[in-house]
Enzyme design. Sequence first.
Site, short mmCIF file in Angstrom:
data_model
loop_
_atom_site.label_atom_id
_atom_site.label_comp_id
_atom_site.label_asym_id
_atom_site.label_seq_id
_atom_site.Cartn_x
_atom_site.Cartn_y
_atom_site.Cartn_z
N ARG A 195 -4.56 35.71 -11.50
CA ARG A 195 -5.84 36.19 -10.94
C ARG A 195 -5.68 37.52 -10.20
O ARG A 195 -6.35 37.76 -9.19
CB ARG A 195 -6.48 35.13 -10.03
CG ARG A 195 -6.74 33.81 -10.74
CD ARG A 195 -7.73 33.94 -11.88
NE ARG A 195 -7.88 32.68 -12.60
CZ ARG A 195 -7.21 32.37 -13.73
NH1 ARG A 195 -6.38 33.26 -14.27
NH2 ARG A 195 -7.41 31.22 -14.32
N SER B 283 -15.05 28.67 -10.53
CA SER B 283 -13.93 28.05 -9.82
C SER B 283 -13.70 28.78 -8.51
O SER B 283 -13.47 29.98 -8.49
CB SER B 283 -12.68 28.11 -10.70
OG SER B 283 -11.61 27.46 -10.08
N GLU C 243 -10.21 32.01 -5.14
CA GLU C 243 -10.21 32.81 -6.38
C GLU C 243 -11.47 33.68 -6.41
O GLU C 243 -11.43 34.82 -6.81
CB GLU C 243 -10.18 31.88 -7.60
CG GLU C 243 -10.33 32.58 -8.92
CD GLU C 243 -10.27 31.62 -10.10
OE1 GLU C 243 -11.02 31.83 -11.06
OE2 GLU C 243 -9.46 30.67 -10.06
#
Length: 299
Positions: A170, A220, A290
């Site tokens: 990420r 998410s 995230e």
Amino acid sequence: MELFELAKKGIKIEKQVPLSRYSFTETGGPAEYLAFPKTLAELEQLVAAARNERLPLTIIGNASNLIIQDGGIAGLVLILTAMKQIRIDQDQVTAQAGARIIDTAFTAAQCKLTGLEFAAGIPGSVGGAVFMNAGAYGGEVCDVVQSVRVLTRTGEFKCYTNEEMKFSYRHSVVQENGDIVIEATFALQHGKRNKILAEMNYLNALRQYKQPLEYPSCGSVFKRPTGYYVGPLIIKAGLQGKQIGGAQDSTKHAGFIVNKGAATATDYLDLIHLIQQKVDERFGIKLHTEVRIIGKPAD
């Protein structure tokens, strides 16, 4: 004022626009100035105007993995969704930053190119996917990116190789240097259209089954901690279904926070902080977000 001059030339620039209109959570305060560049030339002019006027500059893609705080964003906000051209050249697909990664994956599939199936249900833009090194179901953007073209904040065009993007979980180098992704080229493989589409349809069905797509959300919320899954940690901490204001930890997938109605960004952030606190207290595991959080808190 340079922005005013650009507006007179036909580039639409709005003032004090609620960004809740554009975010997947349906939350977020106003942009001081907002524009949707349609071409690379318009983007270049807007970036130059912000630089010359010393305005803060914020770049947004599809706003799918993003929380914009209730105080909004000062300066100029550019949403790149109008820059969405997708080109095919043999086994390569080049997509502008504003193209949806879903559309890019389906365009590749129609041309019998395999490698982007994992992205069939990711709602973000190509620019956002590259910025975040988005991934799902065993695939990540870094697996298929060949090169990324950017515009620096100082107005210089550059092209990064996959290695120069410094991809990790990420993460990419443009998170560090602030360069603006303008397009990415994906190196794919030839395959069978029916097989590619069948895999994409399967992954989308899986997503529909597992994820709370019936409500607005930011996707998410947390990065996966090494050796653990986020959802079970939240469930064991007794927080699945927990609601603050209009924001609820999803009863369908505990790793998602959904807008059950009239949620604010502050509701989201309060629930995120509560989950982080309780999981740390119970298991000694620190959850890192995230989702990207930008803007300023409400006054």
